[in-house]
Structure formats: C-alpha cells, structure tokens
Design an enzyme around this catalytic site. Structure first.
Site, short mmCIF file in Angstrom:
data_model
loop_
_atom_site.label_atom_id
_atom_site.label_comp_id
_atom_site.label_asym_id
_atom_site.label_seq_id
_atom_site.Cartn_x
_atom_site.Cartn_y
_atom_site.Cartn_z
CE LYS A 484 61.46 -8.43 -24.83
NZ LYS A 484 62.59 -8.23 -23.95
CG HIS A 503 46.38 -5.04 -2.66
ND1 HIS A 503 45.71 -4.88 -1.47
CD2 HIS A 503 47.32 -5.99 -2.43
CE1 HIS A 503 46.24 -5.69 -0.56
NE2 HIS A 503 47.21 -6.38 -1.12
O1 M6R Z 1 70.56 -1.14 -24.59
P1 M6R Z 1 69.87 -1.13 -23.23
O2 M6R Z 1 69.93 -2.45 -22.58
O3 M6R Z 1 70.37 -0.04 -22.35
O4 M6R Z 1 68.37 -0.83 -23.58
C1 M6R Z 1 67.41 -0.65 -22.58
C2 M6R Z 1 66.01 -0.75 -23.13
O5 M6R Z 1 65.79 0.24 -24.10
C3 M6R Z 1 65.75 -2.10 -23.77
O6 M6R Z 1 65.99 -3.15 -22.88
C4 M6R Z 1 64.30 -2.21 -24.28
O7 M6R Z 1 63.42 -2.18 -23.22
C5 M6R Z 1 64.14 -3.46 -25.13
N1 M6R Z 1 63.62 -3.14 -26.41
C6 M6R Z 1 63.27 -4.49 -24.52
O8 M6R Z 1 63.14 -5.61 -25.32
#
Ligand code: M6R
Length: 607
Positions: A484, A503
């Site tokens: 985030k 590590h």
């Molecule tokens: O729509 P999805 O849950 O499959 O998306 C996966 C990732 O692209 C998504 O969680 C991305 O990491 C977010 N922008 C994180 O906040």
C-alpha cells in the site's frame, strides 16, 4: 487495463461516451480518446492524461449518435496522443478501440507494411484497423471476423465503420466486454459501471465471440461465423454506480466501508450457534471437504496476501496442508497439480490475467479450482464456475482495501467449514465463528479512534527506506502494508518476516530509519518484541501496531498504535487497518494521486 465504451442509439453519443470513460477511468488513465461518426467522416479527439482533459477538448464535438471511446494504460508505445485510441485505417473510415495485447504484432505489422501500410502509432491496436481494411469489401462482419482470427493474444475490441451508421462490432478474447440492452439504445463497455445508468439488461460476451450491436439489440456470432444465442442477464438490484459518498477519495471511503463490507461477506454464511459456516456457491458437501488433502491459493498482489492469511488459517485450524502461490509464477513453471488438492483463485476484479492463466493451467491438468471473487459475472468467476462472491460492492480505488478484508473473511469462513469436517470441535467452531462475527464491530471501533496515524506518517514520508516486520499471521499484513505504501505514496519500503530480518535487511537500518512492526498479542508476540529491541539497538524508530492495553509494547515503541484485541487468525482483519490509513495519509501528505497512482491500473489484464 484499458477501458472501452461504445454507444449506438437515438442520443448524441459523445457525452455518453465521455461519461462512460469517467466510470472506467480506474482501468487505465494515461490517455483517452473518442470517435464519433458524423455524416461526412469519423470525428476523433484524443488527450494525454485524464478523461477530464479529453472532456475539456470535446465540449464542442459533433452530435452523431454512434461512437466508441477508450481510456488507456500503455503497453505498446509511449503515452502520446498518437498512441491513444481510437486508431483508424488509412482511409479514416474504420475506427478501433482495443483492450489487451496482440502477441503476433511483429509478424502482422511486417505483413501489412509489405502491403504498403504506413503505421501512424507505435501501438499493436492499429493492426486491427489495417487488417480489417485489408479485406473489407462492404461486409463488416466478415472483415472483423478475419481480423480476430489473424490476431493472437488477449483482447476486447470495438469497431465502427463510416459506411455502417447503425452498427458497432465488438469481439472478445480474454478481455471483458458487457453489452447493455437499453430501450432503443445499446451500450458496450469493459465493465457494467459504464452501462448501469442506461440499463440493467446485459449480455456478457464470452471468449471468441463477436457481436453486432444496433440500437435494437445484439446479434452474437462465434469467430467461425456461427450465429449464437445470447443469454440476457440482469445486473443485481443493488448494483450501482460507485460514488465517493462525501469522502475526498474512493480509497478513504472504501477503508471506512469495511465494517459493512466484512459484515456483508459474512451474511448468512457464519452460523455462530452451530459453530459452523456455509458457502453454498463452493458446492462442497462435507464428504467433498473430507476428501481435500491440501489447499492451494492463487492470486496476485493484495489477493495473494489474502491467500497467505487463508492458507495459514487452514493449516492452523483445519490442519490441512496449504500454501499460497503467486499466480504469475505458478502458471509458467509447469506446476504440479495434485489430484486431491483444492485450488482457490482469489481476485477482486475477476479479470487479472495471471490469475486466470493459473486457473486455466490447473484446469488443463484436471485440477479443481474454486473462485473467491468480488466482481459478479467476471471472467475468473465464470472460468471457475463455482466459488464464492465477496459482495464488497465496487472497489474503485486502485489500492485494494475492502476487498482484502473481505477476501480474508471469505477464506476464514471456508476454513471454518473445512476445519469442522476435521478435528475442530463444536466448541472451538463456535469460538471461531464468534471471532469472525465480532470483527465488523471491532473494525468500526478502531476506525473511530485510529490513534497517532499522523505521527507515523510524519516519521515515514521523508524516509529513504521503511521496513515493515511481522511474524506468523502478521507477516502477510506487513507485506500488504508495504504494498500500500509503495503504490499510493511511492515511499521506498519492503516487508520482511521479522525473524528473517537479521539475515540481511538489518544492514539497511540507520539512525532514525522507520520500522513498522505488527505485533498483536498472539503466539509470536515475544519473539516480535525481541525484533523490536534488535532494530532499536541499531537506531531505528519503531512504529508498533499492537493490541489495546499491551503496556509492554507501548512502553518500548517510539510510536504506538493500538488495535482491538482479537483471536490470532482474525488479527490481519484488524492490524491492516492502520497500515491502510498510513499509506493513505502518506500519499496525501506527498501530494500523490490517491485513487489513481502512477503507472498502475485497477485490473491487470496483461501479463
Ligand atoms: O483484481 P485482483 O484482486 O486479481 O488484483 C490483483 C492485484 O493486481 C491487486 O491486488 C493489486 O496488487 C492492488 N492494486 C493492490 O492494492
């Protein structure tokens, strides 16, 4: 990635298309463009930057009643007006918008260039316009069919012909398209968000389907020319256009929606009295659950982090071996798909190409995969065929927040079902169900008094490096907090399992380096406290996320953020909250575009 809108009907298309793009802007937002048919020519306008820039340039556009539009997330070619869609054929009589990637671009481009075509952009999309033109002899369906059969890759396209004023042509292979059937008008879009204001009657185009849209409806064909029946569905009654509801950003609104979204995800599923849970859509009877010998989660980004929490809970409570896999790695390494395993694909959007690819790999090898998905009717939900919806409502901010907590809620609900068919007693089942049931109130309680978030933000905004540490269930939370902070605030940071820090990453610490430690009162707490001491001995400034009333952690932390007490396996649902707020406020302090951070898009439909 990329959003498509098309309209044919009795009204001027331009304002409808631009408004549709606003609704889809979360899908890609580096440039946008629109094409409207007029009596003389196809009128095109494009703008680099947001849809608002395009809107400013289209105020005095034509009143034509058919058009297509696009909001772009660049894949082939830089962010320029020339590369923005729509793209035209050389006679400017055919316009195309496209979402996806053409894998055989070089070969097709070479072939077209040999025929004398001069490309005006660096995009792969332009190929569609020239391919269609190369065989067009007055029959648009035949020309579009030819093009989709020549192209390899994933795409959703919309095509408009100057010579066919009443028809739009759309085709899909991997990128979503939903067709809205209104009263004397038809709208097509990458997402129902751009359709719902016009109609709730929709047809979801399937892969390798091509459709002709007129103001009176839709005719669907297969790529090989067969006419197909289209099934009309209704958007759910409570599905509506997402609104900020008075919050300055969707992200903040979605953070504050979590008490409700978690509760919605539990509704009718958690049975505290019975000490059990039910997820009907999984279609798993107790005898099926008993047969599951391992559970493998598949997901990307935040969804992968939720999968990590889910697999830890399954091992802890159901004692079934479980692991989470990054879908983009899993799908390409010729994975082993054990017969007795259940795969769980997790996705907010239901469109993530890597997750979809991983599911297809599992299915190809005869494996069983269920979906944990937010967007109803999405490709992943359909491909899995069974699973569970999150019912979080539309998540618009690119940074996933409420979907994360709902994914964990759904996975813990599944864990309870699975565990009750094993060793988990009725009493313990009741305890787990009660812990889940109590979460929405605890989330609301925390969000009312979030603690010294601003102080934490001040400590990290100018940092050269921030380290997130967690153990056990708090490790995926640390990963999620760092993700985030990176995506919203662009602050350099990383997350480590606290025990692994010594590590390597400990070398990064200097006087004043902010270290965010997630240290709830759980089985790992004492070890995490030792890690706090270790980083402090190197001059680090510790921001501790800990359980209310934990005086020891409070006394040693430089900044202490308290969260309500809860069982260890549900703690990620609570400890992630301050990290979401820290990222949000850090992004704000640094003047970032919170809901649309640079280089990102909400649904990642390319590899
Ligand atoms: O729509 P999805 O849950 O499959 O998306 C996966 C990732 O692209 C998504 O969680 C991305 O990491 C977010 N922008 C994180 O906040």
């Amino acid at each position: 990635m990329c959003g498509i809108v098309g309209y044919v009907g009795p009204q001027p298309a331009l304002p409808i298309l631009v408004e549709g793009l606003r609704r889809l802007e979360y899908r890609g937002y580096d440039s946008a463009g629109v094409a409207v048919r007029t009596d003389d020519a196809i009128w095109v306008q494009k703008a680099v930057g947001r849809v608002s820039s395009l809107a400013a340039k289209t105020r005095l556009g034509p009143a034509g009643c058919i058009g297509i539009a696009h909001t772009r997330w660049a894949t082939h070619g830089g962010v320029t007006e020339a590369n923005a869609h729509p793209h035209l054929d050389e006679r400017a009589r055919i316009a195309v918008v496209h979402n996806g990637i053409i894998e055989n671009m070089s070969e097709l481009k070479r072939e077209l260039e040999q025929q004398g075509v001069v490309f005006k952009s660096e995009t792969d999309t332009e190929i569609f316009a020239h391919l269609i033109r190369s065989v067009y002899d007055g029959d648009p369906l035949q020309a579009v069919s030819y093009a989709v059969k020549r192209v390899r890759g994933t795409y959703g396209i919309a095509v408009m012909f100057q010579e066919h004023p009443e028809q739009l042509f759309v085709a899909r292979n991997g990128s979503p398209l939903v067709i809205g059937l209104g009263d004397g008008e038809t709208v097509v879009a990458s997402d129902p968000q751009a359709v719902v204001e016009h109609t709730r009657r929709v047809v979801y185009l399937k892969d390798r389907e091509l459709a002709i849209l007129t103001r009176d409806g839709v005719q669907v064909h297969s790529f090989d020319g067969r006419s197909l029946d289209s099934s009309i569905e209704m958007l759910e009654a409570d599905y509506k256009v997402a609104d900020k509801e008075g919050f300055p950003h969707f992200m903040l609104k979605e953070i504050h929606e979590q008490p409700r979204s978690i509760q919605r995800c539990q509704l009718g599923r958690i049975q505290v009295e019975d000490g059990n849970a039910r997820l009907g859509g999984m279609e798993l009877q107790p005898r099926d659950l008993v047969g599951i010998q391992r559970v493998i989660m598949l997901g990307c980004g935040t969804s992968y982090h939720a999968g990590m929490v889910g697999s830890m809970a399954i091992e802890a409570l159901a004692r079934v071996p479980s692991r989470a896999e990054i879908a983009s790695e899993f799908r390409h390494r010729h994975p082993i798909v054990p017969r007795e395993a259940l795969f769980v694909a997790i996705s907010q959007s239901g469109e993530t190409l890597d997750t979809l690819g991983a599911i297809q790999e599992v299915q190809l090898k005869g494996g069983d995969c269920v979906g944990v998905v937010n967007v109803v009717g999405s490709t992943i939900a359909r491909t899995c065929g069974r699973g569970t919806y999150l019912y979080s409502g539309p998540e618009v901010a690119v940074a996933s927040t409420k979907a994360f907590t709902s994914q964990i809620t759904a996975l813990l609900t599944f864990t309870l079902m699975l565990a009750r068919t094993r060793d988990l007693s009725y009493d313990k089942g009741q305890e787990v169900a009660q812990s889940l049931h109590d979460i929405p109130a605890k989330v609301a309680h925390y969000l009312e008094r979030p603690g010294p978030i601003d102080e934490a933000v001040e400590a990290i905004v100018d940092a050269r490096y921030v380290l997130f540490l967690g153990r056990g269930f708090s490790y995926p939370v640390a990963l999620e907090g760092a993700l985030k902070l990176k995506e919203i605030a662009y602050v350099p940071c990383e997350a480590y399992p606290a025990g692994e820090m010594k590590h390597g990453p400990i070398a990064m610490l200097e006087e004043g380096t902010p270290v965010i430690v997630i240290v709830p009162r759980d089985s790992q707490r004492e070890k995490a406290i030792s890690n706090i001491k270790e980083v402090q001995a190197r001059g680090a400034k510790v921001i501790a996320i800990h359980t209310e009333g934990d005086e020891l952690v409070q006394s040693i932390a430089d900044i202490s953020i308290e969260v309500p007490a809860c069982a260890e396996y549900v703690s990620p649902l609570i400890t992630v909250l301050p990290l979401q707020l820290i990222a949000y406020k850090a992004g704000l302090a640094l003047g970032r575009d919170i809901d649309k951070p640079r280089n990102l898009a909400k649904s990642v439909t390319v590899e």
